[in-house]
Design an enzyme around this catalytic site. Structure first.
Site, mmCIF file in Angstrom:
data_model
loop_
_atom_site.group_PDB
_atom_site.id
_atom_site.type_symbol
_atom_site.label_atom_id
_atom_site.label_comp_id
_atom_site.label_asym_id
_atom_site.label_seq_id
_atom_site.Cartn_x
_atom_site.Cartn_y
_atom_site.Cartn_z
ATOM 1 N N ARG A 248 0.850 -1.179 0.000
ATOM 2 C CA ARG A 248 0.000 0.000 0.000
ATOM 3 C C ARG A 248 0.884 1.226 0.000
ATOM 4 O O ARG A 248 1.761 1.359 0.844
ATOM 5 C CB ARG A 248 -0.897 -0.018 1.223
ATOM 6 C CG ARG A 248 -2.194 0.674 1.013
ATOM 7 C CD ARG A 248 -3.081 0.489 2.205
ATOM 8 N NE ARG A 248 -3.768 -0.791 2.219
ATOM 9 C CZ ARG A 248 -4.639 -1.138 3.155
ATOM 10 N NH1 ARG A 248 -4.919 -0.315 4.125
ATOM 11 N NH2 ARG A 248 -5.247 -2.304 3.105
ATOM 12 N N ARG B 228 -1.452 2.892 17.445
ATOM 13 C CA ARG B 228 -2.793 2.485 17.879
ATOM 14 C C ARG B 228 -2.726 2.027 19.332
ATOM 15 O O ARG B 228 -1.877 1.236 19.706
ATOM 16 C CB ARG B 228 -3.313 1.327 17.030
ATOM 17 C CG ARG B 228 -3.330 1.594 15.536
ATOM 18 C CD ARG B 228 -4.308 0.659 14.835
ATOM 19 N NE ARG B 228 -4.147 0.623 13.398
ATOM 20 C CZ ARG B 228 -4.548 1.572 12.550
ATOM 21 N NH1 ARG B 228 -5.125 2.667 13.006
ATOM 22 N NH2 ARG B 228 -4.364 1.440 11.254
ATOM 23 N N SER C 265 -11.065 -3.751 14.160
ATOM 24 C CA SER C 265 -11.046 -2.744 13.101
ATOM 25 C C SER C 265 -12.185 -2.947 12.113
ATOM 26 O O SER C 265 -12.000 -2.762 10.914
ATOM 27 C CB SER C 265 -9.711 -2.818 12.381
ATOM 28 O OG SER C 265 -9.475 -4.150 11.950
ATOM 29 N N GLU D 215 -11.974 -8.804 13.873
ATOM 30 C CA GLU D 215 -10.985 -7.840 14.358
ATOM 31 C C GLU D 215 -11.718 -6.598 14.838
ATOM 32 O O GLU D 215 -12.778 -6.247 14.305
ATOM 33 C CB GLU D 215 -10.034 -7.450 13.240
ATOM 34 C CG GLU D 215 -9.161 -8.582 12.756
ATOM 35 C CD GLU D 215 -8.047 -8.039 11.866
ATOM 36 O OE1 GLU D 215 -6.959 -7.788 12.394
ATOM 37 O OE2 GLU D 215 -8.277 -7.861 10.668
ATOM 38 N N ASP E 267 -13.200 -1.607 -0.192
ATOM 39 C CA ASP E 267 -13.201 -2.893 -0.894
ATOM 40 C C ASP E 267 -14.208 -3.895 -0.319
ATOM 41 O O ASP E 267 -14.197 -5.062 -0.699
ATOM 42 C CB ASP E 267 -11.796 -3.498 -0.883
ATOM 43 C CG ASP E 267 -11.281 -3.761 0.520
ATOM 44 O OD1 ASP E 267 -11.653 -3.007 1.433
ATOM 45 O OD2 ASP E 267 -10.507 -4.720 0.707
ATOM 46 N N ASP F 282 -16.569 -0.584 3.721
ATOM 47 C CA ASP F 282 -15.408 0.218 3.326
ATOM 48 C C ASP F 282 -15.117 0.119 1.831
ATOM 49 O O ASP F 282 -15.896 -0.454 1.071
ATOM 50 C CB ASP F 282 -14.180 -0.179 4.149
ATOM 51 C CG ASP F 282 -13.629 -1.525 3.734
ATOM 52 O OD1 ASP F 282 -14.424 -2.367 3.258
ATOM 53 O OD2 ASP F 282 -12.409 -1.736 3.864
ATOM 54 N N LYS G 202 -2.771 -6.497 -3.516
ATOM 55 C CA LYS G 202 -2.488 -7.645 -2.638
ATOM 56 C C LYS G 202 -2.709 -8.938 -3.409
ATOM 57 O O LYS G 202 -3.535 -9.002 -4.323
ATOM 58 C CB LYS G 202 -3.331 -7.584 -1.371
ATOM 59 C CG LYS G 202 -4.814 -7.400 -1.594
ATOM 60 C CD LYS G 202 -5.577 -7.189 -0.283
ATOM 61 C CE LYS G 202 -7.049 -6.972 -0.578
ATOM 62 N NZ LYS G 202 -7.890 -6.842 0.589
ATOM 63 N N SER H 216 -8.163 -0.464 0.646
ATOM 64 C CA SER H 216 -9.190 -0.666 1.663
ATOM 65 C C SER H 216 -9.948 0.622 1.995
ATOM 66 O O SER H 216 -10.540 1.241 1.128
ATOM 67 C CB SER H 216 -8.548 -1.273 2.905
ATOM 68 O OG SER H 216 -9.530 -1.715 3.793
ATOM 69 N N HIS H 217 -9.856 1.056 3.247
ATOM 70 C CA HIS H 217 -10.629 2.196 3.735
ATOM 71 C C HIS H 217 -9.865 3.506 3.536
ATOM 72 O O HIS H 217 -10.362 4.561 3.903
ATOM 73 C CB HIS H 217 -10.915 2.002 5.210
ATOM 74 C CG HIS H 217 -9.654 1.660 5.960
ATOM 75 N ND1 HIS H 217 -9.017 0.456 5.793
ATOM 76 C CD2 HIS H 217 -8.898 2.360 6.809
ATOM 77 C CE1 HIS H 217 -7.930 0.434 6.536
ATOM 78 N NE2 HIS H 217 -7.827 1.587 7.165
ATOM 79 N N LYS I 163 -12.311 -11.065 5.480
ATOM 80 C CA LYS I 163 -13.430 -10.525 6.232
ATOM 81 C C LYS I 163 -14.467 -10.035 5.229
ATOM 82 O O LYS I 163 -14.147 -9.812 4.065
ATOM 83 C CB LYS I 163 -12.977 -9.418 7.163
ATOM 84 C CG LYS I 163 -12.240 -8.280 6.522
ATOM 85 C CD LYS I 163 -11.527 -7.454 7.579
ATOM 86 C CE LYS I 163 -10.705 -6.356 6.936
ATOM 87 N NZ LYS I 163 -9.392 -6.201 7.547
ATOM 88 N N ASP J 203 -14.747 -5.260 2.705
ATOM 89 C CA ASP J 203 -14.506 -6.298 3.704
ATOM 90 C C ASP J 203 -14.805 -5.833 5.130
ATOM 91 O O ASP J 203 -14.896 -6.645 6.033
ATOM 92 C CB ASP J 203 -13.094 -6.909 3.586
ATOM 93 C CG ASP J 203 -11.987 -5.882 3.676
ATOM 94 O OD1 ASP J 203 -12.295 -4.678 3.815
ATOM 95 O OD2 ASP J 203 -10.806 -6.282 3.591
ATOM 96 N N ARG J 204 -14.948 -4.532 5.335
ATOM 97 C CA ARG J 204 -15.254 -4.049 6.686
ATOM 98 C C ARG J 204 -16.720 -3.704 6.837
ATOM 99 O O ARG J 204 -17.415 -3.472 5.847
ATOM 100 C CB ARG J 204 -14.448 -2.780 6.984
ATOM 101 C CG ARG J 204 -12.966 -3.034 7.043
ATOM 102 C CD ARG J 204 -12.242 -1.785 7.471
ATOM 103 N NE ARG J 204 -10.832 -2.099 7.604
ATOM 104 C CZ ARG J 204 -9.995 -1.447 8.393
ATOM 105 N NH1 ARG J 204 -10.417 -0.417 9.093
ATOM 106 N NH2 ARG J 204 -8.739 -1.802 8.467
HETATM 107 C C1 G1P Z 1 -5.482 -2.329 9.986
HETATM 108 C C2 G1P Z 1 -6.302 -2.966 11.084
HETATM 109 C C3 G1P Z 1 -6.228 -4.469 10.988
HETATM 110 C C4 G1P Z 1 -6.671 -4.904 9.591
HETATM 111 C C5 G1P Z 1 -5.864 -4.171 8.536
HETATM 112 C C6 G1P Z 1 -6.342 -4.489 7.129
HETATM 113 O O1 G1P Z 1 -4.146 -2.712 10.108
HETATM 114 O O2 G1P Z 1 -5.862 -2.534 12.360
HETATM 115 O O3 G1P Z 1 -7.046 -5.045 11.971
HETATM 116 O O4 G1P Z 1 -6.499 -6.290 9.429
HETATM 117 O O5 G1P Z 1 -5.951 -2.761 8.750
HETATM 118 O O6 G1P Z 1 -7.664 -4.126 6.930
HETATM 119 P P1 G1P Z 1 -3.032 -1.789 10.796
HETATM 120 O O7 G1P Z 1 -3.062 -0.462 10.110
HETATM 121 O O8 G1P Z 1 -3.455 -1.656 12.234
HETATM 122 O O9 G1P Z 1 -1.748 -2.556 10.621
HETATM 123 ZN ZN ZN Z 2 -11.007 -3.196 3.430
#
Ligand code: G1P
Ligand code: ZN
Length: 541
Positions: free
Chosen positions: A22, A496, A365, A363, A279, A277, A126, A113-114, A376, A281-282
């Protein structure tokens, strides 16, 4: 058409993180940056000759271009077939399902992702393996190693393929199959959940709103919620995927999905709301006047999954990432199934799911899912909730109150410090790590440390060991704080802090107030304010 052999050289930093590679989109737009990484995937997995791959992404800026590049490079390296979502779109869970359903050798998913999208925002790529899940560490390490010795790549001198209609094309000797990205996934959901019960409940006046946040789940949610389940047209908001997600972050949390949260606390709120989100998955789940934390959502789903046809036989086990609250552990204990705590990132659930040791995973998140795919799955979580509500016929708030009354409540929150100086963040973690042997019995604010560890994990299935996964500090009385650095950020470091405290009977406190002693204790031990120069977290979820 001709195969082009293009000389190149290694590009530093092509190391996949928590979820693929990313970077800022402009980094990916540099000459050969994307091509180098795609060739490194091919080389890292032992080539793609004769293989079948699934390709698609969340529709963000650069998605379509990247799909065309991948198609040419797959064909040039001898892939037999690539199955690609129409318009280059596939949600992450739908890609996972397609890999499994079609018996593909793997897949490439384009998403950050988000994170926001656009030329000045983020992009990502990925690789998923043939079980449909994110490549495990061993594979991503090989891809990274391949990137460090790359000297040439292969592509075709041909123009872009039309991807806007389902159908079959040829690219050299390779077949490109453009498929409806939604249909197979929607069919899978119908096998797992009681669509009749949900339809009846909607007909009886139950109302819902789903915010697709201008991202990939729009078409999926319209098909499933409105067309197949009969939710009122317009129940799905922001349903058309846009390359820049309408300028926002497609991140389903109370910060980025504020309009949805506000609507749920208004007098005319619908009964249920959810968002997903970039893609897909959230998920975020809300009831009228109530926000369900992802950790609680996992626990509620685990306690009620037997109400859905796909899970009627009960759960084999549940798995959560270590920083996720222990609410689900209480359900597992009460119901007598196994509970696992893994490092952060969905890839660590794969072996447990494959081995049949866990059925549900989650998770903190905003990620929840099951063994139906190996990612997810945002809409899956929404449908599980709808199934439960349609059977129990209770408001979300009542389901939560009932859950806490039965299992107690794990007050939980995550505080994020974003874009902080990387060196300061590393130093904070290193100093805390070095202090670990001296932390036990130390007083911090009103709490006393019981134990502290740098979380390491040995996978119970394949024996692989992962270390340095976050510092977990437990206090006398059962409260807990976890500190870790994000592995998905693209600028500076993100710290975090995960905070948790169990209450057996005082169930209606404000979470930040309930957690105040833990917040103070962690600050006393880690000195976050002084080290980051920040007075408060940037995001509280
Ligand atoms: C974050 C979330 C984690 C999730 C990942 C991918 O990762 O905390 O739970 O699996 O995004 O969606 P992090 O930025 O904390 O490494
Ligand atoms: Zn995502």
């Amino acid at each position: 058409m001709q195969i082009l052999r293009i000389p190149t050289q290694p590009i530093p930093g092509q190391k996949p993180g928590t979820s693929g590679l990313r970077k800022k989109t402009r980094v990916f737009m540099q000459p050969l940056y994307l091509e180098n990484f795609v060739q490194s995937i091919w080389n890292g997995i032992g080539g793609v000759a004769g293989k079948v791959l699934v390709v698609g992404g969340d529709g963000r800026f650069y998605n379509e271009h990247a799909v065309q590049v991948i198609l040419r490079m797959a064909a040039a390296s001898g892939a037999a077939r690539v199955i690609v979502g129409q318009g280059g779109l596939l949600s992450t869970p739908a890609a996972s399902h397609l890999i499994r359903k079609r018996g593909a050798d793997g897949g490439v998913v384009l998403s950050a992702s988000h994170n926001p999208g656009g030329a000045d925002e983020d992009f990502g790529i990925k690789y998923n393996t043939n079980n449909g899940g994110p490549a495990p560490e061993g594979v991503t390490q090989k891809i990274f190693e391949a990137s460090t010795v790359l000297d040439h790549l292969l592509t075709l001198d041909t123009s872009d393929l039309p991807l806007d209609q389902p159908g079959t094309h040829r690219l050299g000797d390779m077949v490109v199959e453009v498929v409806d990205p939604v249909a197979d996934y929607a069919d899978l959901m119908e096998t797992l959940f009681d669509f009749n019960a949900i339809r009846d409940y909607l007909e009886a006046g139950f109302t819902l709103r789903f915010d697709a946040m201008h991202a990939v789940t729009g078409p999926y949610a319209v098909e499933i919620l409105e067309r197949r389940l009969g939710a009122r047209p317009g129940s799905v908001r922001n349903a058309v995927p846009l390359p820049d997600f309408g300028g926002g972050h497609p991140d389903p949390n109370p910060v980025w999905a504020k309009p949805l949260v506000d609507a749920m606390f208004a007098p005319d709120a619908p009964d249920f709301a959810a968002a997903s989100d970039g893609d897909g998955d959230r998920n975020m789940v809300l009831g009228r006047g109530v926000y369900v934390t992802p950790s609680d959502s996992l626990a509620v789903l685990a306690a009620n999954a037997h109400l859905a046809p796909g899970y009627r036989g009960g759960l084999k086990g549940v798995a959560r990432s270590m920083p996720t609250s222990r609410a689900v552990d209480r359900v597992a204990e009460a119901k007598g199934f196994a509970a696992f705590a893994t490092p952060t990132g969905w890839k660590f659930f794969g072996t447990l799911l494959d081995a049949g040791m866990a059925t549900l995973c989650g998770e903190e998140s905003a990620g929840t899912g099951s063994d139906h795919v190996r990612e997810k799955d945002g809409l899956w979580a929404v449908l599980m909730w709808l199934n439960i509500l349609a059977i129990r016929r209770m408001p979300v708030a009542a389901v939560m109150a009932d859950h806490w009354a039965q299992f107690g409540r794990n007050y939980y929150s995550r505080h994020d410090y974003e874009g902080i100086d990387s060196a300061a963040a590393e130093a904070l973690m290193t100093d805390l790590r070095n202090a670990l042997p001296t932390l036990a019995k130390r007083e911090a604010g009103a709490l006393t440390v019981r134990a502290a560890q740098d979380f390491a994990y040995t996978d119970p299935v394949d024996g692989s060991r992962t270390t340095g996964q976050g510092i977990e500090i437990e206090f006398e009385g059962g409260a807990r704080g976890v500190l870790r650095l994000s592995g998905t950020g693209t600028e500076g470091a993100t710290l975090r802090i995960y905070l948790e405290r169990f209450e057996a009977s005082d169930l209606t406190q404000d979470p930040q107030e309930a957690l105040a002693p833990v917040i103070t204790a962690i600050e006393a031990l880690a000195g976050i304010r002084a080290r980051t120069g920040r007075n408060a977290p940037d995001v509280i979820t």
